[in-house]
Design an enzyme around this catalytic site. Structure first.
Site, short mmCIF file in Angstrom:
data_model
loop_
_atom_site.label_atom_id
_atom_site.label_comp_id
_atom_site.label_asym_id
_atom_site.label_seq_id
_atom_site.Cartn_x
_atom_site.Cartn_y
_atom_site.Cartn_z
N HIS A 1 74.17 50.14 67.72
CA HIS A 1 74.43 51.42 67.06
C HIS A 1 75.18 51.24 65.75
O HIS A 1 75.90 50.25 65.56
CB HIS A 1 75.27 52.33 67.97
CG HIS A 1 74.57 52.75 69.22
ND1 HIS A 1 73.82 53.90 69.30
CD2 HIS A 1 74.51 52.17 70.45
CE1 HIS A 1 73.32 54.02 70.53
NE2 HIS A 1 73.73 52.98 71.24
N ASP B 1 68.05 54.97 75.75
CA ASP B 1 67.96 54.84 74.29
C ASP B 1 67.75 53.39 73.86
O ASP B 1 67.60 53.12 72.66
CB ASP B 1 69.19 55.44 73.60
CG ASP B 1 70.48 54.73 73.93
OD1 ASP B 1 70.65 54.30 75.08
OD2 ASP B 1 71.35 54.61 73.02
N HIS B 2 67.67 52.48 74.83
CA HIS B 2 67.37 51.08 74.54
C HIS B 2 66.05 50.62 75.16
O HIS B 2 65.50 49.62 74.70
CB HIS B 2 68.51 50.18 75.03
CG HIS B 2 69.76 50.34 74.22
ND1 HIS B 2 70.21 49.40 73.32
CD2 HIS B 2 70.66 51.35 74.16
CE1 HIS B 2 71.33 49.82 72.75
NE2 HIS B 2 71.62 51.01 73.25
N HIS C 1 69.98 46.16 78.18
CA HIS C 1 70.50 46.92 79.31
C HIS C 1 69.60 48.14 79.55
O HIS C 1 68.69 48.42 78.77
CB HIS C 1 71.95 47.32 79.12
CG HIS C 1 72.24 48.26 77.99
ND1 HIS C 1 72.07 47.93 76.66
CD2 HIS C 1 72.71 49.55 77.98
CE1 HIS C 1 72.41 48.94 75.90
NE2 HIS C 1 72.80 49.94 76.67
N ASP D 1 75.08 47.11 73.54
CA ASP D 1 76.24 47.99 73.44
C ASP D 1 77.50 47.35 74.00
O ASP D 1 78.43 48.05 74.41
CB ASP D 1 75.96 49.32 74.16
CG ASP D 1 74.95 50.18 73.42
OD1 ASP D 1 74.49 49.78 72.34
OD2 ASP D 1 74.60 51.25 73.95
N HIS E 1 79.90 47.51 79.75
CA HIS E 1 79.23 48.76 79.39
C HIS E 1 78.33 49.19 80.54
O HIS E 1 78.36 50.33 80.99
CB HIS E 1 78.44 48.55 78.10
CG HIS E 1 77.72 49.77 77.62
ND1 HIS E 1 78.36 50.91 77.19
CD2 HIS E 1 76.39 50.01 77.50
CE1 HIS E 1 77.46 51.80 76.82
NE2 HIS E 1 76.26 51.30 77.00
N HIS F 1 69.89 51.51 79.64
CA HIS F 1 69.99 52.87 79.11
C HIS F 1 68.73 53.26 78.35
O HIS F 1 68.15 52.45 77.62
CB HIS F 1 71.23 53.00 78.22
CG HIS F 1 72.50 53.02 79.00
ND1 HIS F 1 73.73 52.76 78.43
CD2 HIS F 1 72.75 53.29 80.31
CE1 HIS F 1 74.68 52.86 79.36
NE2 HIS F 1 74.11 53.17 80.50
#
Length: 255
Positions: free
Chosen positions: A169, A58-59, A54, A131, A112, A56
């Site tokens: 995570h 942080d990915h 996805h 996530d 998400h 985001h």
């Protein structure tokens, strides 16, 4: 298929994959390029594939640098092509993509985010779900609806028990504390939490979990279970409504 957990940021996991037969090397959700580079250099590997679940940061934050450095192919959701730069292979629900001798099936799992996908390597019994599904939890609904997320979780829980779950995570301990408030009579959950506490005391990861373990212990996969429904005062209610209540409670949980 070899899977190596690479910690990043405060609690992210990046996954480096290697297909033994072909020598192909992939990475899942590289939010940060630096720890991935370090792992590859330590092993003398070169990157060929970048899998993104996805959009985001942080990915995906390290994907561009890794693509430029290694010439790796970036694989992600067609639905997110407008907000994931550099996609080379764009896929949707039910599509399959090759990784050396492995085949990953793409599962659309919105909730998400609206364009979230998971990569299921059936022969390797491995699911990379970003996530959407966590150990003892699930992702927040930033873009999707409870109905979408409940549908996504139902699809994932239908996979085989032995499927290893590699999520984005290390949230298991806090997820479990919440789970005990809505499923206090679950003996399997209590046993799992004892194991999780021991692992975290040793600074060890609680991932991978398994679909079988999550089906027994994760309240977000059990919104249609009478015990969970009774515990939240919603006996007999539609499962999607119970799921929405569980997610609402988790959003405000401070345990």
């Amino acid at each position: 298929m070899e899977v190596i957990l690479v910690p990043a940021f405060a609690d992210n996991y990046i996954y480096v994959l290697r297909d033994a037969a072909s020598g192909k090397v992939g990475v899942v959700d590289p939010g940060d390029a630096a720890p991935v580079r370090a792992e590859l250099e330590r092993r003398g590997w070169s990157l060929t594939h970048i899998f993104l679940t996805h959009h985001h940061d942080d990915h995906i934050g390290g994907a561009g640098e890794l693509k430029e450095r290694y010439g790796a192919s970036v694989v992600g959701a067609r639905a997110d092509a407008h907000r994931i730069p550099g996609l080379d292979v764009m896929l949707g629900d039910g599509d399959r993509t090759l990784f050396g001798g492995q085949t990953a099936r793409v599962l659309a799992v919105p909730g998400h985010t609206s364009g979230h996908i998971a990569f299921w390597f059936e022969a390797a019994d491995s699911l990379f779900c970003g996530d959407t599904l966590f150990s003892l939890g699930c992702g927040r609904l930033f873009e999707g609806t409870p109905a979408q997320m409940w549908g996504s979780l139902q699809e994932l829980r239908a996979l085989a028990d032995q499927t290893r779950v590699y999520c984005g995570h290390e949230y298991t301990l806090s997820n479990g504390r919440f789970a005990l408030t809505v499923d206090p009579g679950n003996a399997a959950l209590h046993r799992r939490m004892e194991e999780v506490a021991e692992l975290r005391d040793r600074n060890q990861p609680t991932i991978p979990t398994s679909i079988g373990m999550e089906r027994r212990t994760n309240p977000f996969l059990r919104a249609d279970d009478p015990g969970v429904q009774a515990a939240v005062g919603m006996a007999g209610a539609p499962a999607v409504e119970v799921f929405a209540e569980l997610r609402r409670r988790k959003d405000h949980f401070r345990g």
